[in-house]
Write an enzyme that holds these catalytic residues in place. Structure first.
Site, PDB file in Angstrom:
ATOM      1  N   SER A 171       0.839  -1.196   0.000  1.00 12.91           N
ATOM      2  CA  SER A 171       0.000   0.000   0.000  1.00 12.91           C
ATOM      3  C   SER A 171       0.875   1.247   0.000  1.00 12.91           C
ATOM      4  O   SER A 171       2.020   1.215   0.474  1.00 12.91           O
ATOM      5  CB  SER A 171      -0.884  -0.001   1.249  1.00 12.91           C
ATOM      6  OG  SER A 171      -1.512   1.251   1.433  1.00 12.91           O
ATOM      7  N   TYR A 198      -1.739  -1.812  10.621  1.00 11.08           N
ATOM      8  CA  TYR A 198      -1.932  -2.043   9.185  1.00 11.08           C
ATOM      9  C   TYR A 198      -0.717  -1.537   8.396  1.00 11.08           C
ATOM     10  O   TYR A 198      -0.191  -2.237   7.528  1.00 11.08           O
ATOM     11  CB  TYR A 198      -3.202  -1.334   8.723  1.00 11.08           C
ATOM     12  CG  TYR A 198      -3.460  -1.441   7.236  1.00 11.08           C
ATOM     13  CD1 TYR A 198      -4.090  -2.568   6.714  1.00 11.08           C
ATOM     14  CD2 TYR A 198      -3.090  -0.429   6.361  1.00 11.08           C
ATOM     15  CE1 TYR A 198      -4.333  -2.680   5.353  1.00 11.08           C
ATOM     16  CE2 TYR A 198      -3.337  -0.532   4.994  1.00 11.08           C
ATOM     17  CZ  TYR A 198      -3.958  -1.659   4.500  1.00 11.08           C
ATOM     18  OH  TYR A 198      -4.193  -1.762   3.155  1.00 11.08           O
TER      19      TYR A 198
END
Length: 121
Positions: free
Chosen positions: A12, A26
């Site tokens: 990401s 995360y």
């Protein structure tokens, strides 16, 4: 895996721009995927197996849509250069490229379909 195979990991933009800090768990996993991709690429280069990754910016996906409240849904993607979240069909060509023979000289790399956000990573 046989010679000429390709492994593609998904990370990401948050691995490179860790915001918001409240998502630290995360964000940490996405950073680990980047390191894993680079390390595995070096480990498998002698076997002629390529390992690369894709680090999308904000992309509309069903899990994303279901996780956001009304306020965040309206803002999602508004802080990036194109001022919108991307669609999955805009990210898919990155995977197709990395899986194809056209990327035969790529290994240990991460593509960034993120609407112009510079990550320097």
């Amino acid at each position: 895996m046989k010679e000429g195979s390709s492994i593609i990991n998904t990370t990401s933009i948050l691995a490179y721009i860790p915001d918001p800090p409240s998502w630290l768990d995360y964000i940490s996993t996405k950073g680990a995927i980047v390191s894993f991709t680079r390390g595995l690429a070096l480990d498998l280069v002698d076997k002629k197996i390529r390992v690369n990754g894709v680090a999308p910016g904000p992309i509309w996906t069903p899990p994303e849509a279901s996780a956001l409240n009304d306020y965040d849904t309206g803002r999602f993607g508004s802080t990036v250069p194109m001022n919108r979240a991307g669609q999955t069909y805009e990210v898919a060509p990155s995977y197709v490229f990395l899986a194809s023979e056209d990327s035969s000289y790529f290994t240990g790399q991460v593509l960034h379909p993120n609407d112009g956000t510079v990550v320097n990573g």
